[in-house]
Design a protein around this motif. Structure first.
Motif, mmCIF file in Angstrom:
data_model
loop_
_atom_site.group_PDB
_atom_site.id
_atom_site.type_symbol
_atom_site.label_atom_id
_atom_site.label_comp_id
_atom_site.label_asym_id
_atom_site.label_seq_id
_atom_site.Cartn_x
_atom_site.Cartn_y
_atom_site.Cartn_z
ATOM 1 N N ASN A 130 -15.415 33.470 70.362
ATOM 2 C CA ASN A 130 -15.373 33.599 68.892
ATOM 3 C C ASN A 130 -16.660 34.395 68.514
ATOM 4 O O ASN A 130 -17.743 33.635 68.592
ATOM 5 N N ILE A 131 -16.439 35.572 67.888
ATOM 6 C CA ILE A 131 -17.515 36.129 67.680
ATOM 7 C C ILE A 131 -18.077 35.983 66.017
ATOM 8 O O ILE A 131 -18.911 36.744 65.450
ATOM 9 N N SER A 132 -17.720 35.052 65.352
ATOM 10 C CA SER A 132 -17.820 34.494 64.176
ATOM 11 C C SER A 132 -18.048 35.768 63.220
ATOM 12 O O SER A 132 -19.214 35.933 62.513
ATOM 13 N N GLY A 133 -17.172 36.728 63.249
ATOM 14 C CA GLY A 133 -17.057 37.902 62.172
ATOM 15 C C GLY A 133 -18.331 38.764 62.554
ATOM 16 O O GLY A 133 -18.554 39.626 61.666
ATOM 17 N N ALA A 134 -18.697 38.596 63.596
ATOM 18 C CA ALA A 134 -19.876 39.670 64.115
ATOM 19 C C ALA A 134 -21.300 39.368 62.879
ATOM 20 O O ALA A 134 -21.834 40.256 62.633
ATOM 21 N N ASN A 135 -21.347 37.847 62.860
ATOM 22 C CA ASN A 135 -22.422 37.528 61.709
ATOM 23 C C ASN A 135 -23.597 36.974 62.495
ATOM 24 O O ASN A 135 -24.485 36.682 61.934
ATOM 25 N N GLY A 136 -23.614 36.710 63.656
ATOM 26 C CA GLY A 136 -24.474 36.121 64.520
ATOM 27 C C GLY A 136 -24.549 34.561 64.204
ATOM 28 O O GLY A 136 -24.065 33.903 63.484
ATOM 29 N N THR B 118 -12.759 39.693 61.864
ATOM 30 C CA THR B 118 -12.297 40.085 60.532
ATOM 31 C C THR B 118 -11.721 41.406 60.546
ATOM 32 O O THR B 118 -12.016 42.269 61.376
ATOM 33 N N THR B 119 -10.950 41.669 59.380
ATOM 34 C CA THR B 119 -10.203 42.959 59.201
ATOM 35 C C THR B 119 -11.254 43.976 58.914
ATOM 36 O O THR B 119 -10.870 45.166 59.084
ATOM 37 N N GLU B 120 -12.490 43.687 58.570
ATOM 38 C CA GLU B 120 -13.578 44.715 58.297
ATOM 39 C C GLU B 120 -14.081 45.268 59.330
ATOM 40 O O GLU B 120 -14.637 46.543 59.364
ATOM 41 N N ILE B 121 -13.984 44.630 60.623
ATOM 42 C CA ILE B 121 -14.439 45.266 61.861
ATOM 43 C C ILE B 121 -13.414 46.207 62.602
ATOM 44 O O ILE B 121 -12.253 46.132 62.391
ATOM 45 N N ASP B 122 -14.260 47.324 62.842
ATOM 46 C CA ASP B 122 -13.350 48.433 63.220
ATOM 47 C C ASP B 122 -12.927 48.169 64.854
ATOM 48 O O ASP B 122 -13.415 48.437 65.649
ATOM 49 N N GLU C 92 -8.715 37.725 58.916
ATOM 50 C CA GLU C 92 -9.549 37.516 59.909
ATOM 51 C C GLU C 92 -8.322 37.222 61.142
ATOM 52 O O GLU C 92 -7.443 36.656 60.574
ATOM 53 N N GLY C 93 -8.703 37.331 62.269
ATOM 54 C CA GLY C 93 -7.660 37.029 63.266
ATOM 55 C C GLY C 93 -8.256 37.029 64.858
ATOM 56 O O GLY C 93 -9.365 37.000 64.932
ATOM 57 N N ASN C 94 -7.249 37.358 65.809
ATOM 58 C CA ASN C 94 -7.437 37.444 67.116
ATOM 59 C C ASN C 94 -7.425 38.742 67.707
ATOM 60 O O ASN C 94 -6.419 39.487 67.396
#
Length: 262
Positions: free
Chosen positions: A47-53, A82-86, A108-110
């Motif tokens: 679970n990368i937490s939206g790449a928010n750290g 998140t859908t903002e992630i490429d 967001e999703g998997n």
């Protein structure tokens, strides 16, 4: 004559019991003992937490990539993407095939990433009773050594929604016989503890890869200074884990689980 009829009925009843016993024994034998196969694959869920750290410390996607590249897994299941992630760019950078499934309209999703060929993949909406936030399951088929493997990736409802994640676990368990008792890997942030009804339901059909190898708690998440184990890699009984570890870093508030299969 009456005695003979009773004798025949008694033997018929005993024969029926024997046949039932043999059938149940074969099911147990097939699902727990035989057909151990060599897959030679490393699987990672995170679970990368939206790449928010950790604590939203503005961790970047590059931090996620570095952690993944260091471990070099063959199959990856990411949650809270998140859908903002490429994610297409992420797949290209890792040189992997991919499939993304958004949970409703949550943005967001998997994400499934794999070095292997994806034969089929779809997003399946999970049932909701108590919760309001949509959840989705990736149900995929990938090809490894000319065999089809069934990959499930999900992020169940929060731990304060026990009715939902128990119901969702039951729903996922019901899908497994529709595919196969073999070549199955289920991974993700399942939001329940090892001592819980949803865990007990899944462990009937699948093996907890981390628990199979290790004797420690294997905590994967910290909340309010309380440590929890809520991220898992389950597998069918024909797959044999030979190593399983938890990887914690500042790139996410969840730790990754990485299992290597024989």
């Amino acid at each position: 004559m009456i005695f003979r009829r009773i004798f025949k009925k008694k033997h018929l009843f005993l024969l029926l019991i024997i046949l039932v016993f043999i059938s149940l024994s074969l099911v147990y034998f097939n699902s727990h003992i035989i057909l151990q196969k060599s897959i030679n694959a490393k699987v990672m869920t995170w679970n990368i937490s939206g790449a928010n750290g950790v604590d939203d410390d503005n961790s970047t996607l590059e931090d996620i990539v570095e952690e993944i590249e260091e471990k070099d897994p063959d199959i990856i299941g990411l949650q809270e993407v998140t859908t903002e992630i490429d994610y297409k760019g992420l797949a290209d950078e890792l040189d992997m095939n991919y499939y993304f499934a958004e949970a409703g309209n949550t943005n967001e999703g998997n994400l499934l990433l794999t070095k292997y060929k994806i034969i089929h993949a779809e997003g399946v909406d999970l049932p909701l009773i108590d919760g309001t936030r949509a959840r989705v399951l990736i149900k995929a088929e990938i090809e490894i050594k000319d065999q089809i493997y069934y990959i499930f990736i999900t992020h169940l409802s929060r731990y304060d929604k026990p009715i939902d994640h128990w119901n969702q676990a039951s729903f996922i368990a019901s899908l497994i016989p529709q595919t196969s008792l073999y070549n199955v890997i289920l991974m993700g942030d399942l939001n329940f503890a090892p001592i819980s009804p949803p865990y007990a339901e899944l462990i009937i059909k699948l093996r907890d890869s981390y628990d199979y190898i290790n004797d420690d708690n294997g905590y994967t998440f910290r909340s309010n200074d309380r440590f929890k184990r809520i991220d898992y890699i389950f597998c069918s009984f024909d797959l044999e884990p030979i190593k399983s570890e938890v990887l914690c870093s500042d790139a996410s508030d969840h730790c990754a689980v990485i299992t290597t299969f024989k």
